[in-house]
Motif scaffolding. Structure first.
Motif, PDB file in Angstrom:
ATOM      1  N   ASN A  95     -15.643  -0.956  -3.827  1.00 18.13           N
ATOM      2  CA  ASN A  95     -16.127  -1.223  -5.265  1.00 18.13           C
ATOM      3  C   ASN A  95     -15.232  -1.569  -6.128  1.00 18.13           C
ATOM      4  OD1 ASN A  95     -18.878  -0.756  -4.233  1.00 18.13           O
ATOM      5  ND2 ASN A  95     -18.546   1.426  -4.404  1.00 18.13           N
ATOM      6  N   ARG A  96     -14.069  -1.400  -5.830  1.00 15.90           N
ATOM      7  CA  ARG A  96     -12.905  -1.650  -6.853  1.00 15.90           C
ATOM      8  C   ARG A  96     -12.248  -3.066  -6.940  1.00 15.90           C
ATOM      9  NH1 ARG A  96      -8.862   3.525  -5.544  1.00 15.90           N
ATOM     10  NH2 ARG A  96     -10.699   5.107  -5.489  1.00 15.90           N
ATOM     11  N   LEU A  97     -12.943  -4.018  -5.802  1.00 19.95           N
ATOM     12  CA  LEU A  97     -12.572  -5.104  -5.759  1.00 19.95           C
ATOM     13  C   LEU A  97     -13.421  -6.220  -6.695  1.00 19.95           C
ATOM     14  CD1 LEU A  97     -12.857  -5.776  -1.978  1.00 19.95           C
ATOM     15  CD2 LEU A  97     -10.902  -6.254  -3.055  1.00 19.95           C
ATOM     16  N   PRO A  98     -12.796  -7.245  -7.088  1.00 12.73           N
ATOM     17  CA  PRO A  98     -13.248  -8.292  -8.143  1.00 12.73           C
ATOM     18  C   PRO A  98     -14.774  -8.512  -7.100  1.00 12.73           C
ATOM     19  CG  PRO A  98     -11.012  -8.898  -7.688  1.00 12.73           C
ATOM     20  CD  PRO A  98     -11.309  -7.786  -6.667  1.00 12.73           C
ATOM     21  N   GLU A  99     -15.802  -9.024  -7.931  1.00 10.15           N
ATOM     22  CA  GLU A  99     -17.092  -9.325  -7.339  1.00 10.15           C
ATOM     23  C   GLU A  99     -17.107 -10.292  -6.486  1.00 10.15           C
ATOM     24  OE1 GLU A  99     -19.632 -10.118 -10.946  1.00 10.15           O
ATOM     25  OE2 GLU A  99     -20.184  -7.839 -10.893  1.00 10.15           O
ATOM     26  N   ASN A 100     -16.340 -11.321  -6.538  1.00 11.36           N
ATOM     27  CA  ASN A 100     -16.227 -12.268  -5.434  1.00 11.36           C
ATOM     28  C   ASN A 100     -15.800 -11.791  -4.123  1.00 11.36           C
ATOM     29  OD1 ASN A 100     -13.775 -12.094  -6.701  1.00 11.36           O
ATOM     30  ND2 ASN A 100     -13.219 -14.268  -6.079  1.00 11.36           N
ATOM     31  N   TYR A 101     -14.633 -11.082  -4.192  1.00 12.24           N
ATOM     32  CA  TYR A 101     -14.242 -10.309  -2.845  1.00 12.24           C
ATOM     33  C   TYR A 101     -15.341  -9.237  -2.314  1.00 12.24           C
ATOM     34  CZ  TYR A 101     -10.177 -13.269  -3.658  1.00 12.24           C
ATOM     35  OH  TYR A 101      -9.322 -14.226  -3.812  1.00 12.24           O
ATOM     36  N   GLN A 102     -15.570  -8.830  -3.618  1.00 10.79           N
ATOM     37  CA  GLN A 102     -16.595  -7.293  -2.943  1.00 10.79           C
ATOM     38  C   GLN A 102     -17.819  -8.042  -2.147  1.00 10.79           C
ATOM     39  OE1 GLN A 102     -18.877  -3.811  -5.337  1.00 10.79           O
ATOM     40  NE2 GLN A 102     -17.344  -5.027  -6.390  1.00 10.79           N
ATOM     41  N   LEU A 103     -18.473  -9.199  -2.576  1.00 12.99           N
ATOM     42  CA  LEU A 103     -19.559  -9.589  -1.776  1.00 12.99           C
ATOM     43  C   LEU A 103     -19.201  -9.803  -0.252  1.00 12.99           C
ATOM     44  CD1 LEU A 103     -20.701 -12.375  -4.444  1.00 12.99           C
ATOM     45  CD2 LEU A 103     -22.116 -10.473  -3.302  1.00 12.99           C
ATOM     46  N   ASP A 104     -18.019 -10.473  -0.151  1.00  9.60           N
ATOM     47  CA  ASP A 104     -17.607 -10.660   1.369  1.00  9.60           C
ATOM     48  C   ASP A 104     -17.206  -9.317   2.011  1.00  9.60           C
ATOM     49  OD1 ASP A 104     -17.063 -12.809   3.290  1.00  9.60           O
ATOM     50  OD2 ASP A 104     -15.290 -11.634   3.320  1.00  9.60           O
ATOM     51  N   ILE A 160       0.872  -1.321  -0.100  1.00  9.43           N
ATOM     52  CA  ILE A 160      -0.146  -0.074   0.086  1.00  9.43           C
ATOM     53  C   ILE A 160       0.965   1.138  -0.099  1.00  9.43           C
ATOM     54  CG2 ILE A 160      -1.640   1.338   1.357  1.00  9.43           C
ATOM     55  CD1 ILE A 160      -2.826  -1.437   2.305  1.00  9.43           C
ATOM     56  N   GLU A 161       2.024   1.209   0.666  1.00  6.98           N
ATOM     57  CA  GLU A 161       2.948   2.560   0.901  1.00  6.98           C
ATOM     58  C   GLU A 161       3.492   2.647  -0.366  1.00  6.98           C
ATOM     59  OE1 GLU A 161       5.301   1.552   4.093  1.00  6.98           O
ATOM     60  OE2 GLU A 161       3.803   1.636   5.393  1.00  6.98           O
ATOM     61  N   ASN A 162       3.945   1.803  -1.301  1.00  6.83           N
ATOM     62  CA  ASN A 162       4.732   1.842  -2.443  1.00  6.83           C
ATOM     63  C   ASN A 162       3.901   1.560  -3.789  1.00  6.83           C
ATOM     64  OD1 ASN A 162       7.666   1.806  -1.152  1.00  6.83           O
ATOM     65  ND2 ASN A 162       6.772   0.310  -0.145  1.00  6.83           N
ATOM     66  N   GLU A 163       2.666   1.274  -3.682  1.00 12.08           N
ATOM     67  CA  GLU A 163       1.920   1.244  -4.891  1.00 12.08           C
ATOM     68  C   GLU A 163       1.425   2.569  -5.041  1.00 12.08           C
ATOM     69  OE1 GLU A 163       0.844   0.790  -8.154  1.00 12.08           O
ATOM     70  OE2 GLU A 163       1.183  -1.348  -7.813  1.00 12.08           O
ATOM     71  N   LYS A 164       1.793   3.057  -6.529  1.00 11.13           N
ATOM     72  CA  LYS A 164       1.210   4.431  -6.641  1.00 11.13           C
ATOM     73  C   LYS A 164       0.021   4.402  -7.560  1.00 11.13           C
ATOM     74  CE  LYS A 164       5.184   6.023  -5.509  1.00 11.13           C
ATOM     75  NZ  LYS A 164       5.406   6.659  -3.875  1.00 11.13           N
ATOM     76  N   ASP A 165      -0.283   3.456  -7.882  1.00  9.89           N
ATOM     77  CA  ASP A 165      -1.621   3.183  -8.819  1.00  9.89           C
ATOM     78  C   ASP A 165      -2.812   2.709  -7.695  1.00  9.89           C
ATOM     79  OD1 ASP A 165      -4.036   2.823 -10.281  1.00  9.89           O
ATOM     80  OD2 ASP A 165      -2.959   1.386 -11.607  1.00  9.89           O
ATOM     81  N   SER A 166      -3.824   3.446  -7.052  1.00 11.75           N
ATOM     82  CA  SER A 166      -4.764   2.956  -5.921  1.00 11.75           C
ATOM     83  C   SER A 166      -5.703   2.185  -6.604  1.00 11.75           C
ATOM     84  CB  SER A 166      -5.511   4.039  -5.246  1.00 11.75           C
ATOM     85  OG  SER A 166      -6.111   4.994  -6.294  1.00 11.75           O
ATOM     86  N   TYR A 167      -5.723   1.940  -8.097  1.00  8.01           N
ATOM     87  CA  TYR A 167      -6.622   1.176  -8.841  1.00  8.01           C
ATOM     88  C   TYR A 167      -5.853  -0.199  -8.815  1.00  8.01           C
ATOM     89  CZ  TYR A 167     -10.313   4.706  -8.990  1.00  8.01           C
ATOM     90  OH  TYR A 167     -11.287   5.647  -8.782  1.00  8.01           O
ATOM     91  N   SER A 168      -4.861  -0.469  -8.771  1.00  5.83           N
ATOM     92  CA  SER A 168      -3.996  -1.801  -9.026  1.00  5.83           C
ATOM     93  C   SER A 168      -4.615  -3.112  -8.355  1.00  5.83           C
ATOM     94  CB  SER A 168      -2.657  -1.658  -8.988  1.00  5.83           C
ATOM     95  OG  SER A 168      -2.096  -1.675  -7.520  1.00  5.83           O
ATOM     96  N   ASP A 169      -4.704  -4.230  -8.634  1.00  2.00           N
ATOM     97  CA  ASP A 169      -5.085  -5.269  -8.242  1.00  2.00           C
ATOM     98  C   ASP A 169      -4.591  -5.576  -6.858  1.00  2.00           C
ATOM     99  OD1 ASP A 169      -6.969  -5.662 -10.003  1.00  2.00           O
ATOM    100  OD2 ASP A 169      -5.856  -7.107 -10.929  1.00  2.00           O
ATOM    101  N   HIS A 170      -2.988  -5.203  -6.847  1.00  4.22           N
ATOM    102  CA  HIS A 170      -2.371  -5.522  -5.523  1.00  4.22           C
ATOM    103  C   HIS A 170      -2.684  -4.606  -4.506  1.00  4.22           C
ATOM    104  CE1 HIS A 170       0.973  -7.291  -8.328  1.00  4.22           C
ATOM    105  NE2 HIS A 170       0.100  -8.316  -7.850  1.00  4.22           N
ATOM    106  N   PHE A 171      -3.085  -2.933  -4.919  1.00  5.05           N
ATOM    107  CA  PHE A 171      -3.196  -2.275  -3.822  1.00  5.05           C
ATOM    108  C   PHE A 171      -4.671  -2.370  -3.429  1.00  5.05           C
ATOM    109  CE2 PHE A 171      -5.273   1.797  -2.655  1.00  5.05           C
ATOM    110  CZ  PHE A 171      -4.158   2.378  -1.839  1.00  5.05           C
ATOM    111  N   VAL A 172      -5.563  -2.796  -4.096  1.00  8.17           N
ATOM    112  CA  VAL A 172      -7.103  -2.747  -3.862  1.00  8.17           C
ATOM    113  C   VAL A 172      -7.084  -4.261  -2.785  1.00  8.17           C
ATOM    114  CG1 VAL A 172      -9.545  -3.251  -4.170  1.00  8.17           C
ATOM    115  CG2 VAL A 172      -7.918  -1.585  -5.433  1.00  8.17           C
TER     116      VAL A 172
END
Length: 443
Positions: free
Chosen positions: A183-192, A141-153
């Motif tokens: 709301n940036r998560l994939p749907e399966n994780y977003q449900l939980d 989180i500290e080093n990823e500049k793209d807040s929409y990247s899969d790793h960050f979210v």
């Protein structure tokens, strides 16, 4: 002299008088490999497992020379992933936090290496080492500049799940920190994620926020359900959406949390409409054995919550019937049911002493609850009990229940509610005034 892995290993070998053959015999490392590690040009890289084996033979503690090991993994900016990840995992296992803190900045000289940190965090998370995974998600989180990247979210989501506890203040900060990314998560994780948000906000008594997340969960579950049906009708290839629980669970819970949030706001008639939905989910397609079990669980919850809403609405005729029903349920459901009965008794001023006596042993076991929802229910139950006891003129019991409330609030770090529970002592003052007035009239 420059201190290196190989110079340290050589010094220890000579100190103990071991030949390469003997050292190979003791460590289980092929003598030829040992020769290539110590004398090769360029030398063969040593694995972290081999270093641990050497440490044991030389009589050193786990983690020996770990501060020097990064030279085996990082060379001129190039990283050996097969060596680095096992090394960092071992650093976690043996408590060499200093090595982790020294290695990560070297890795972050190339932003692409964030994927390695994320993979490491996921590996720890999947192994159940949740606490240990936290620093690595934080590094991402500290080093990823793209807040929409899969790793960050995903790192935001994992942190949200890991740090949830019983501390109300920390849980609320956790909700605020994570909710913008839901709301940036994939749907399966977003449900939980939405389920967890609704659940923790309910435990924090933030009814409107819980209701909001329940609405979002209901919409998403319905959308995913329709997509899955459409995929089946068209015979589209590919696996169905993988979720932590069966899809019907999220669909049912969205209605359940909507109903209980409305209930807590006193909107009993509106709440009943949502209870009716999860009371019978047998129409839900895509059900397997697990799905059918969930449907049956929702039937039980719906029946209990229907009783709850009737009692809270003032229907005191079903109190005994409700008590009979609660008698066969698990303790957590008994706690929820007794909460409703006590609140109704205090609102409509009827006696439930017999019910309290009947459930005395179950009430005595309420201290077993250690998670947020259970603690919140227990606190609300003790609050209603204090009001009830003071209302009956049983001062000592009322004081005991009030102290119980203060203790639970302190345990959950809900200090902002302390005045609410201290105000219960106002019952004692009012009672003394009434007694004084009656004495004056009698005199």
């Amino acid at each position: 002299m420059h201190r290196s892995l190989r110079s340290e290993i050589e010094q220890n070998r000579k100190k103990h008088g071991y030949t390469l053959s003997k050292l190979g015999e003791l460590t289980g490392i092929n003598p030829g490999s040992l020769s290539e590690i110590l004398n090769g040009n360029p030398p063969r890289a040593i694995t972290i497992g081999q270093l641990d084996a050497l440490a044991k033979v030389f009589g050193h503690d786990s983690g020996w020379l770990y501060e020097l090991y990064p030279e085996e993994c990082i060379l001129e900016g190039r990283i050996s992933r097969p060596r680095l990840i096992p090394y960092l995992i071992r650093c976690v296992e043996v408590g060499r936090k200093d090595c982790i803190e020294a290695t990560v900045p070297q890795m972050m000289e190339n932003p692409k290496n964030i994927s390695i940190l994320f993979a490491l965090a996921e590996q720890l998370y999947e192994k159940g080492q949740l606490k240990e995974s936290v620093p690595f998600y934080e590094y991402v989180i500290e080093n990823e500049k793209d807040s929409y990247s899969d790793h960050f979210v995903m790192s935001q989501y994992r942190l949200f799940r890991v740090v949830l506890g019983t501390n109300a203040e920390e849980n609320w900060e956790n909700v605020i920190r994570f909710s913008p990314y839901r709301n940036r998560l994939p749907e399966n994780y977003q449900l939980d994620a939405l389920y967890q948000l609704a659940k923790i906000c309910f435990a924090l008594q933030k009814w409107k926020r819980s209701e909001q997340y329940a609405d979002e969960l209901r919409l998403l579950a319905d959308t995913v359900y329709r997509h899955e049906l459409d995929r089946m009708k068209r015979n589209k290839k590919g696996e169905s959406l993988k979720t932590e629980r069966h899809l019907v669970y999220y669909y049912g819970l969205s209605h359940l949390y909507k109903s209980v949030s409305l209930e807590m706001q006193g909107l009993y008639e509106e709440a009943k409409q949502y209870v009716q939905v999860y009371a019978d989910l047998g129409w839900f397609k895509l059900l397997d054995d697990n799905g059918r079990k969930e449907v049956e669980r929702f039937k039980v919850w719906a029946k209990a919550n229907s009783y709850t809403l009737e009692v809270l609405s003032g229907n005191t005729n079903i109190i005994e019937e409700y008590a009979d029903y609660l008698d066969g349920l698990p303790t957590n459901e008994v706690l929820a049911g007794l909460n409703a009965i006590m609140k109704s008794a205090n609102t409509y001023h009827f006696c439930v002493d017999e019910i309290l006596e009947r459930f005395a042993s179950r009430i005595a076991s309420f201290d077993q609850f250690t998670e947020a929802i259970g603690l919140d229910r227990h606190l609300r139950f003790r609050y209603q009990m204090a009001i009830y006891e003071f209302g009956k003129g049983r001062i000592e019991r009322g004081i005991e229940e009030t102290i119980y409330c203060l203790s639970l609030a302190d345990l959950m770090n809900r200090h902002d509610e302390t005045l609410t529970y201290i105000a219960l002592f106002g019952w004692l003052g009012n009672l003394n005034k009434r007694i004084g007035s009656q004495n004056e009239l009698g005199g």
